[in-house]
Design a protein around this motif. Structure first.
Motif, mmCIF file in Angstrom:
data_model
loop_
_atom_site.group_PDB
_atom_site.id
_atom_site.type_symbol
_atom_site.label_atom_id
_atom_site.label_comp_id
_atom_site.label_asym_id
_atom_site.label_seq_id
_atom_site.Cartn_x
_atom_site.Cartn_y
_atom_site.Cartn_z
ATOM 1 N N THR A 130 -8.263 -1.405 3.037
ATOM 2 C CA THR A 130 -7.293 -2.368 3.573
ATOM 3 C C THR A 130 -6.440 -2.816 2.385
ATOM 4 O OG1 THR A 130 -8.933 -3.136 5.160
ATOM 5 C CG2 THR A 130 -7.091 -4.619 4.753
ATOM 6 N N CYS A 131 -5.166 -3.141 2.620
ATOM 7 C CA CYS A 131 -4.307 -3.482 1.481
ATOM 8 C C CYS A 131 -4.794 -4.761 0.794
ATOM 9 C CB CYS A 131 -2.848 -3.604 1.910
ATOM 10 S SG CYS A 131 -2.350 -5.272 2.302
ATOM 11 N N ALA A 132 -4.464 -4.864 -0.493
ATOM 12 C CA ALA A 132 -4.970 -5.957 -1.325
ATOM 13 C C ALA A 132 -4.496 -7.319 -0.825
ATOM 14 C CB ALA A 132 -4.509 -5.743 -2.764
ATOM 15 N N LEU A 133 -3.301 -7.358 -0.240
ATOM 16 C CA LEU A 133 -2.764 -8.642 0.228
ATOM 17 C C LEU A 133 -3.634 -9.210 1.357
ATOM 18 C CD1 LEU A 133 0.967 -9.358 0.454
ATOM 19 C CD2 LEU A 133 -0.412 -9.996 2.408
ATOM 20 N N ILE A 134 -4.007 -8.342 2.273
ATOM 21 C CA ILE A 134 -4.843 -8.788 3.401
ATOM 22 C C ILE A 134 -6.230 -9.196 2.902
ATOM 23 C CG2 ILE A 134 -5.942 -8.029 5.552
ATOM 24 C CD1 ILE A 134 -3.444 -6.193 5.953
ATOM 25 N N THR B 115 3.220 -7.916 12.197
ATOM 26 C CA THR B 115 4.069 -7.004 11.425
ATOM 27 C C THR B 115 3.372 -5.659 11.278
ATOM 28 O OG1 THR B 115 3.255 -8.293 9.560
ATOM 29 C CG2 THR B 115 5.547 -8.633 10.180
ATOM 30 N N CYS B 116 2.378 -5.577 10.395
ATOM 31 C CA CYS B 116 1.663 -4.294 10.267
ATOM 32 C C CYS B 116 0.317 -4.389 10.995
ATOM 33 C CB CYS B 116 1.455 -3.952 8.803
ATOM 34 S SG CYS B 116 0.323 -5.059 7.974
ATOM 35 N N ASP B 117 -0.286 -3.241 11.246
ATOM 36 C CA ASP B 117 -1.555 -3.220 11.978
ATOM 37 C C ASP B 117 -2.659 -3.942 11.214
ATOM 38 O OD1 ASP B 117 -0.316 -1.851 13.932
ATOM 39 O OD2 ASP B 117 -1.209 0.101 13.496
ATOM 40 N N GLY B 118 -2.667 -3.743 9.894
ATOM 41 C CA GLY B 118 -3.712 -4.368 9.080
ATOM 42 C C GLY B 118 -3.702 -5.875 9.235
ATOM 43 N N LYS B 119 -2.503 -6.455 9.155
ATOM 44 C CA LYS B 119 -2.417 -7.905 9.261
ATOM 45 C C LYS B 119 -2.822 -8.378 10.654
ATOM 46 C CE LYS B 119 1.083 -10.001 6.260
ATOM 47 N NZ LYS B 119 2.487 -10.401 6.317
ATOM 48 N N LYS B 120 -2.280 -7.732 11.666
ATOM 49 C CA LYS B 120 -2.548 -8.289 13.001
ATOM 50 C C LYS B 120 -4.023 -8.188 13.384
ATOM 51 C CE LYS B 120 -0.777 -4.425 15.722
ATOM 52 N NZ LYS B 120 0.501 -3.774 15.910
ATOM 53 N N GLY C 169 10.180 -2.967 -2.599
ATOM 54 C CA GLY C 169 8.958 -2.669 -1.849
ATOM 55 C C GLY C 169 8.203 -3.877 -1.354
ATOM 56 N N CYS C 170 6.878 -3.816 -1.479
ATOM 57 C CA CYS C 170 5.996 -4.872 -0.967
ATOM 58 C C CYS C 170 6.232 -6.175 -1.734
ATOM 59 C CB CYS C 170 4.537 -4.492 -1.189
ATOM 60 S SG CYS C 170 3.935 -3.196 -0.118
ATOM 61 N N PRO C 171 6.003 -7.307 -1.061
ATOM 62 C CA PRO C 171 6.127 -8.575 -1.782
ATOM 63 C C PRO C 171 5.060 -8.721 -2.859
ATOM 64 C CG PRO C 171 5.403 -8.919 0.500
ATOM 65 C CD PRO C 171 5.654 -7.457 0.351
ATOM 66 N N ALA D 288 4.403 -0.047 -3.707
ATOM 67 C CA ALA D 288 3.659 -0.228 -2.448
ATOM 68 C C ALA D 288 2.220 -0.550 -2.805
ATOM 69 C CB ALA D 288 3.722 1.033 -1.597
ATOM 70 N N LEU D 289 1.646 -1.492 -2.093
ATOM 71 C CA LEU D 289 0.228 -1.762 -2.306
ATOM 72 C C LEU D 289 -0.576 -0.591 -1.752
ATOM 73 C CD1 LEU D 289 0.035 -5.541 -1.369
ATOM 74 C CD2 LEU D 289 -0.542 -4.547 -3.595
ATOM 75 N N ASN D 290 -1.673 -0.255 -2.421
ATOM 76 C CA ASN D 290 -2.534 0.806 -1.890
ATOM 77 C C ASN D 290 -2.865 0.511 -0.430
ATOM 78 O OD1 ASN D 290 -2.736 2.075 -4.359
ATOM 79 N ND2 ASN D 290 -4.640 1.043 -4.937
ATOM 80 N N PHE D 291 -2.831 1.511 0.386
ATOM 81 C CA PHE D 291 -3.162 1.439 1.823
ATOM 82 C C PHE D 291 -2.111 0.704 2.655
ATOM 83 C CE2 PHE D 291 -7.263 1.036 -0.563
ATOM 84 C CZ PHE D 291 -7.593 2.372 -0.504
ATOM 85 N N CYS D 292 -0.951 0.421 2.059
ATOM 86 C CA CYS D 292 0.133 -0.167 2.862
ATOM 87 C C CYS D 292 0.966 0.982 3.407
ATOM 88 C CB CYS D 292 1.011 -1.089 2.023
ATOM 89 S SG CYS D 292 2.516 -1.547 2.928
ATOM 90 N N GLN D 293 0.674 1.372 4.622
ATOM 91 C CA GLN D 293 1.378 2.533 5.186
ATOM 92 C C GLN D 293 2.878 2.310 5.361
ATOM 93 O OE1 GLN D 293 -0.947 3.542 8.620
ATOM 94 N NE2 GLN D 293 -2.191 4.940 7.426
ATOM 95 N N PRO D 294 3.315 1.155 5.898
ATOM 96 C CA PRO D 294 4.761 1.011 6.113
ATOM 97 C C PRO D 294 5.586 1.263 4.847
ATOM 98 C CG PRO D 294 3.585 -0.770 7.203
ATOM 99 C CD PRO D 294 2.572 -0.017 6.401
ATOM 100 N N TYR D 295 5.204 0.631 3.749
ATOM 101 C CA TYR D 295 6.007 0.788 2.527
ATOM 102 C C TYR D 295 5.730 2.112 1.821
ATOM 103 C CZ TYR D 295 8.198 -3.673 3.066
ATOM 104 O OH TYR D 295 8.981 -4.687 3.559
ATOM 105 N N ALA D 296 4.479 2.559 1.826
ATOM 106 C CA ALA D 296 4.170 3.814 1.136
ATOM 107 C C ALA D 296 4.884 4.982 1.817
ATOM 108 C CB ALA D 296 2.663 4.034 1.113
HETATM 109 S S1 SF4 Z 1 2.957 -4.666 5.313
HETATM 110 FE FE1 SF4 Z 1 1.771 -3.569 3.771
HETATM 111 S S2 SF4 Z 1 1.493 -5.001 2.067
HETATM 112 FE FE2 SF4 Z 1 2.110 -6.166 3.876
HETATM 113 S S3 SF4 Z 1 0.139 -6.822 4.732
HETATM 114 FE FE3 SF4 Z 1 0.773 -4.953 5.796
HETATM 115 S S4 SF4 Z 1 -0.275 -3.293 4.680
HETATM 116 FE FE4 SF4 Z 1 -0.323 -5.136 3.361
#
Ligand code: SF4
Ligand code: SF4
Length: 424
Positions: A114-118, A144-149, A283-285, A372-380
């Motif tokens: 999972t991305c580091a931000l989450i 926004t992204c699947d990981g966050k939701k 890229g990612c914030p 892009a953060l590792n595992f952040c699909q949208p930005y990567a």
């Molecule tokens: S958009 Fe990317 S960086 Fe932002 S929370 Fe989702 S996976 Fe993480």
């Protein structure tokens, strides 16, 4: 060591020992990355002070606001219309998620990939380390992204969460959905704050939000001078602090800093030697305290003069139309402004490609570093199209995927240095 804030932190149910460890690590990290810079503006002392008191004085202010009956609303994404929060006389704080501390706790309930931000925001909560999260009467998430939701579904068990649905496309039907979401959010904020959002209050809040964006636009304009008058690290910090400082005070202080910067520009003074390659990040914030990549870039002999990111131009580029007077007109203006955000969560997302290319051309940068953060699909995944658009414009790009750990610092430095050799 005891501090004047221990009682407050204890009441907020922080893990005091772990929290002290966090502050020590943060203080050292900040000292190494920020306070070692030469030729900093006097105005940066305000930012140093805010950072040193981030878990102290600012949290005390939040507790005082709460004692007066005001509510604290936490957000993770620039899609949440802060104007509605301010118009309900609530305090809006951007919840930072840029530290690795708490990762172990987060990985007990989230997949490791999972991305580091989450992982950071979940980890902060589980480890009881963040006085901002603990002060929140409501945490606003978004789809926004699947990981966050999916993470918000779990986070909901630990904190009061409200999730806004963000469209994935920008067609007429998506705008309708977004408008309905903005209305639903307004109602929820009114309910939590116990105050009606009147047209007059919303108008003031829109003006305040725009004033803060304008001062940051002014900063971004001034930093483009040659020689470069302020480091990229310092501008990133200012953008980061904009998310949790009081907006009126912050706008005034950054206005003063811009006055000082203007004098420096007129005097032809810079913070780096002439000929230093000027780069842009995209890229990612980069949430506090994620200063890793800017530090690597600027300690490798380059300077950053723009951030195409939500903690950067994506958050300040567009103003809300201030001409509306009725509630309906102002809600329409908010809907339009927020739908111009070009997050990689959208498909297709041609605006972002156009915005990156025109920003890189305007700034006349030597190259762009895509982050892009590792595992952040949208930005990567979008990095491929960004690279192609920049290539067509004759601008080199280095694509980097990383996280908050320090393990890859040497490897990243080698790649950045090789890129600098190439663009020089
Ligand atoms: S958009 Fe990317 S960086 Fe932002 S929370 Fe989702 S996976 Fe993480
Ligand atoms: S990158 Fe996208 S999801 Fe992340 S803060 Fe920006 S708009 Fe929100």
């Amino acid at each position: 060591m005891p501090t004047p804030y221990d009682d407050m932190w204890e009441k907020l149910n922080l893990d005091l020992a772990a929290h002290e460890g966090l502050l020590q690590v943060l203080g050292k990290f900040y000292g190494d990355i920020y306070l070692t810079q030469e030729g900093r503006l006097k105005g940066m002392e305000y930012l140093d002070f805010v950072l040193s008191e981030v878990h102290g004085l600012r949290i005390k202010e939040l507790q005082e606001a709460k004692a007066q009956g005001r509510k604290v609303i936490g957000t993770f994404c620039v899609f949440v219309p802060e104007e509605l929060v301010l118009a309900a006389d609530a305090v809006c704080v951007g919840l930072c998620a840029g530290a690795e501390i708490g990762k172990e706790a987060a990985e007990k309930i989230l997949p490791r990939n999972t991305c580091a931000l989450i992982k950071s925001f979940v980890g902060f909560k589980l480890s009881r380390l963040c006085p901002f999260i603990e002060s929140c009467d409501l945490v606003v998430g978004e789809t926004t992204c699947d990981g966050k939701k999916k993470a918000y579904e779990i986070f909901d068990e630990y904190a009061p969460v409200y999730v806004m649905e963000i469209p994935q496309m920008k067609q007429t039907c998506d705008r309708e959905l977004w408008k309905a979401e903005v209305r639903r959010f307004k109602e929820r904020i009114e309910e939590v704050a116990g105050k009606e959002i009147t047209a007059a209050r919303l108008k003031e809040a829109i003006k305040l939000g725009n004033r803060r964006r304008r001062v940051l636009q002014r900063l971004n304009q001034l930093r483009t001078a040659v020689p470069t008058p302020i480091s990229g690290r310092d501008v990133l910090l200012i953008n980061q602090v904009s998310f949790y400082d009081d907006p009126v005070r912050f706008t005034a202080k950054i206005g003063e800093l811009c006055d000082e910067l203007e004098k420096r520009v007129k005097a032809g003074e810079g913070v780096v030697p002439s000929g230093t390659p000027r780069l842009m990040l995209s890229g990612c914030p980069m949430a506090v305290p994620n200063w890793k990549l800017p530090y690597i870039v600027e300690s490798s002999g380059a300077v950053i003069i723009g951030e195409e990111s939500c903690i950067g131009t994506r958050n300040i580029r567009d103003l809300v139309d201030e001409s509306g007077d009725t509630m309906e007109e102002m809600l329409e203006a908010l809907v339009d402004r927020y739908l111009r955000i070009d997050c990689a969560c959208f498909t297709p997302n041609k605006e972002r490609l156009q915005n990156i290319v025109s920003m890189a051309k305007d700034l006349q940068v030597k190259g762009v570093i895509h982050f892009a953060l590792n595992f952040c699909q949208p930005y990567a995944i979008e990095a491929f199209k960004v690279g192609r658009a920049l290539e067509a414009a004759g601008i080199p790009m280095l694509s980097i995927e990383t996280d908050y750990s320090m393990e890859d610092v040497e490897q990243l430095k080698t790649r950045v240095e090789a890129f600098l050799e190439m663009v020089r």
